[in-house]
Design an enzyme around this catalytic site. Structure first.
Site, short mmCIF file in Angstrom:
data_model
loop_
_atom_site.label_atom_id
_atom_site.label_comp_id
_atom_site.label_asym_id
_atom_site.label_seq_id
_atom_site.Cartn_x
_atom_site.Cartn_y
_atom_site.Cartn_z
N GLU A 55 0.85 -1.20 0.00
CA GLU A 55 0.00 0.00 0.00
C GLU A 55 0.88 1.25 0.00
O GLU A 55 1.98 1.24 0.57
CB GLU A 55 -0.90 -0.02 1.25
CG GLU A 55 -1.77 1.22 1.39
CD GLU A 55 -2.90 1.07 2.41
OE1 GLU A 55 -2.95 0.03 3.09
OE2 GLU A 55 -3.70 2.01 2.52
N ASN A 219 -12.39 -1.76 -0.88
CA ASN A 219 -11.60 -2.18 0.28
C ASN A 219 -12.30 -1.69 1.52
O ASN A 219 -12.70 -0.53 1.59
CB ASN A 219 -10.20 -1.55 0.23
CG ASN A 219 -9.50 -1.65 1.58
OD1 ASN A 219 -9.07 -2.71 1.99
ND2 ASN A 219 -9.42 -0.52 2.29
N GLU A 220 -12.47 -2.57 2.49
CA GLU A 220 -13.09 -2.19 3.77
C GLU A 220 -14.26 -1.23 3.55
O GLU A 220 -14.30 -0.13 4.11
CB GLU A 220 -12.03 -1.64 4.73
CG GLU A 220 -10.97 -2.67 5.02
CD GLU A 220 -10.10 -2.40 6.25
OE1 GLU A 220 -10.13 -1.29 6.79
OE2 GLU A 220 -9.40 -3.34 6.67
N GLU A 345 -5.91 -9.19 4.42
CA GLU A 345 -5.12 -8.40 5.39
C GLU A 345 -5.11 -9.16 6.71
O GLU A 345 -6.16 -9.41 7.29
CB GLU A 345 -5.73 -7.00 5.60
CG GLU A 345 -5.53 -6.08 4.42
CD GLU A 345 -5.97 -4.63 4.69
OE1 GLU A 345 -5.88 -4.17 5.85
OE2 GLU A 345 -6.42 -3.99 3.72
O1 AHR Z 1 -2.90 -2.21 6.47
C1 AHR Z 1 -3.24 -0.95 6.96
C2 AHR Z 1 -4.72 -0.62 6.80
O2 AHR Z 1 -5.47 -1.49 7.58
C3 AHR Z 1 -5.30 -0.78 5.43
O3 AHR Z 1 -5.09 0.34 4.64
C4 AHR Z 1 -6.76 -0.93 5.71
O4 AHR Z 1 -7.42 -1.65 4.69
C5 AHR Z 1 -6.77 -1.60 7.07
O5 AHR Z 1 -7.66 -0.97 7.92
#
Ligand code: AHR
Length: 551
Positions: A55, A219-220, A345
């Site tokens: 990221e 994402n999330e 993750e």
């Molecule tokens: O890995 C860090 C962050 O954790 C990511 O950006 C997010 O998707 C998660 O909350």
């Protein structure tokens, strides 16, 4: 630490559900037992359980991966050479990019074309996490604050090619529309010079399509990805995935799954998909699951008591229940079990080390405790090889549960790297059922009212896989100072020979540092292994791999 007697040994056997297995009689010294049932396959271990995550956050991309073509740090076209050379050895599955929360605010078009013409933006992380702190000022004008976009889609795909991984791109569902996603697909996968975006790609030096199969739809989405309800996300998912052009590349879509144990998110999403008929589910390759143990950046990575050592290991062990619980709900909608879990993750999340620059958000060189957490998670995914199709620790380098730690020309492998290296022979092999019986580890932790309460964790756990005549058994001994003399029985075969490889230290805080990069490394030893039952001593605080050649 309470010593465990025979009565509690037997009750801990009952608690593990392994009571049917006999207490070893042949070996008086053994206090633990492992049974490998090689004729009971669980499933093929997806090589994508050995995947990664990158990221635009802190020092992950800038410095960790991208040093620039003119850097004095050895590089391949701007990408850190040491990282490429070492990651390649792990045979990585896929690499997820560009986030994370960063992806929810990213426009891929900012990151293609001549580098000097790419727009600079304020990085999402600098703008959110840092804004109210002094660290925001300390970031000065660095790339962690002002995103230069010098590393974008083409650089990322080149990096994947260098290390032999498949790219996995996360589309922005929060702040860009379906059209931007479709154009990204076109840029990556359309044949050269047939469309505007594939012509652009060819102009940028990539006439061959990137052939990206793996796409994350958001994402999330329950959090930084839009604060949606699961019903709203189901609608977005259907919209983003309706009639997608494939350009001849099979698309493997990953849905933005739950935050840890949020079963409601899973249930309501699948209900929402089903509103438009059962076929909607066929669009999904994986259902993302995110779970971090640790203090989410509040506690220092290498400061913990013995109780805190166990506390975190036990929290990481919750991955098992999360997988089982979400899997059960998914099965209510997906009777044919086409959709698997993508744990894209996972890891332990601590505070940034004091001696790294402010921009390196959540950067620390993890310890032996983090290595055990890697072993616990990888073993869990393998025990559920029938359910888990992908897993990506967060993140590859310089943040959270990383495998590498860098600073300018300094580069080290973290203990997590070593666990990944040890576990590699599992990838693509067949997971087989394995039972572990050992006295539990007892400890205390503080409950929500900060009252001390008793807790425990299994005494040994792991996973086993078989390929041809080679059995790989990986085992975590969480006990901080108690070795486990263990009788290992292979049901259905005999062992001819074997070797062990163990990562351990007498110091539970051990880790590698720039000054001492080899402080914690695994050691290989030959084994005296013959017959269908052997004994092996698993050292305290250890991750071990046994490679056993069967006759
Ligand atoms: O890995 C860090 C962050 O954790 C990511 O950006 C997010 O998707 C998660 O909350």
């Amino acid at each position: 630490m309470r010593k465990i007697g025979r009565r509690s040994f037997v009750s801990s056997m009952l608690a593990t559900g392994a009571a049917a297995l006999l207490v070893p009689r042949s070996s008086k010294a053994a206090d633990s037992r492992i049974e490998v049932l090689i004729n009971e396959p669980v499933g093929t271990i997806s090589p994508n359980i050995y995947s990664h995550f990158v990221e635009h956050l802190g020092g992950v991309v800038y410095d960790g991966i991208w040093v620039g073509e003119k850097s004095k740090i050895p590089n391949y076209n701007g990408i850190r050479k040491a990282l490429v050379d070492n990651l390649k050895k792990l045979k990585p599955g896929v690499i997820r990019y560009p986030g994370g929360c960063f992806a929810d605010q990213y426009d891929w078009r900012d990151g293609v074309g001549p580098r000097d013409k790419r727009p600079a933006r304020v990085n999402f992380w600098a703008d959110t996490r840092y804004k109210t702190t002094k660290a925001y000022e300390d970031l000065e004008g660095g790339p962690q604050k002002y995103e230069s976009n010098h590393f974008g889609t083409d650089e990322f795909v080149s990096f994947c090619k260098m290390v032999g991984a498949e790219p996995y791109l996360a589309a922005n569902v929060r702040s860009r529309d379906v059209r931007v996603f479709l154009e990204w697909l076109e840029y990556c996968n359309a044949p050269a010079n047939l469309t505007t975006w594939s012509t652009e790609r060819a102009k940028n030096g990539f006439s061959e399509p990137h052939k990206v199969s793996f796409w994350g739809v958001g994402n999330e989405s329950w959090g930084c990805g839009g604060d949606l309800t699961p019903e709203e996300y189901a609608t977005e998912f259907r919209k983003y995935t309706a009639w997608l052009p494939t350009y001849g590349v099979p698309l493997k879509l990953i849905g933005s799954g739950p935050n840890g144990g949020d079963i409601n998110w899973t249930r309501k999403f699948f209900e929402g998909l089903a509103l438009k008929g059962g076929r909607q589910i066929n669009k999904l390759h994986g259902w993302g699951l995110h779970y971090y143990c640790g203090s989410t950046g509040q506690q220092v990575a290498n400061e913990y008591t013995e109780n805190e050592w166990y506390d975190l290991l036990e929290r990481s062990n919750r991955m098992e229940t999360l997988i089982e619980d979400h899997w059960q709900v998914m099965g209510e909608f997906d009777r044919e079990r086409r959709v698997k879990l993508a744990v894209d993750e996972w890891g332990a999340w601590h505070k940034q080390d004091a001696d790294v620059p402010p921009g390196y958000l959540y950067a620390y060189a993890g310890t032996l405790r983090d290595a055990l957490i890697s072993g616990i998670n990888l073993d869990t995914f393998q025990r559920h090889a029938d359910k888990v199709v992908m897993a990506n620790p967060a993140q590859l380098v310089n943040t959270i549960h990383s495998l590498f730690h860098t600073y300018e020309d300094k580069f080290i492998l973290t203990p997590n790297y070593h666990v990944f290296e040890m576990y590699m022979p599992h990838a693509g092999a067949t997971a087989v059922r394995t039972e572990f019986i050992a006295p539990k580890a007892n400890f205390t932790r503080l409950d929500a009212q900060r009252k001390e309460v008793s807790a425990n964790l299994w005494g040994l756990n792991g996973s086993a896989s078989l390929r041809d005549k080679v059995l790989v058994l990986t085992v975590v001994n969480p006990h901080h100072n108690h070795a486990r003399e263990t009788e290992i029985s292979i049901r259905g075969a005999a062992i001819k020979s074997g070797e062990s490889r163990t990562l351990t230290s007498t110091d539970i805080h051990a880790r590698n540092s720039f000054a001492n990069p080899h402080a914690l490394e695994p050691k290989t030893a030959p084994m005296n292994a013959n017959g269908s039952t052997i004994t092996f001593q698993f050292p305290p605080a250890s991750v071990t791999r046994l490679l056993l050649n069967l006759s």
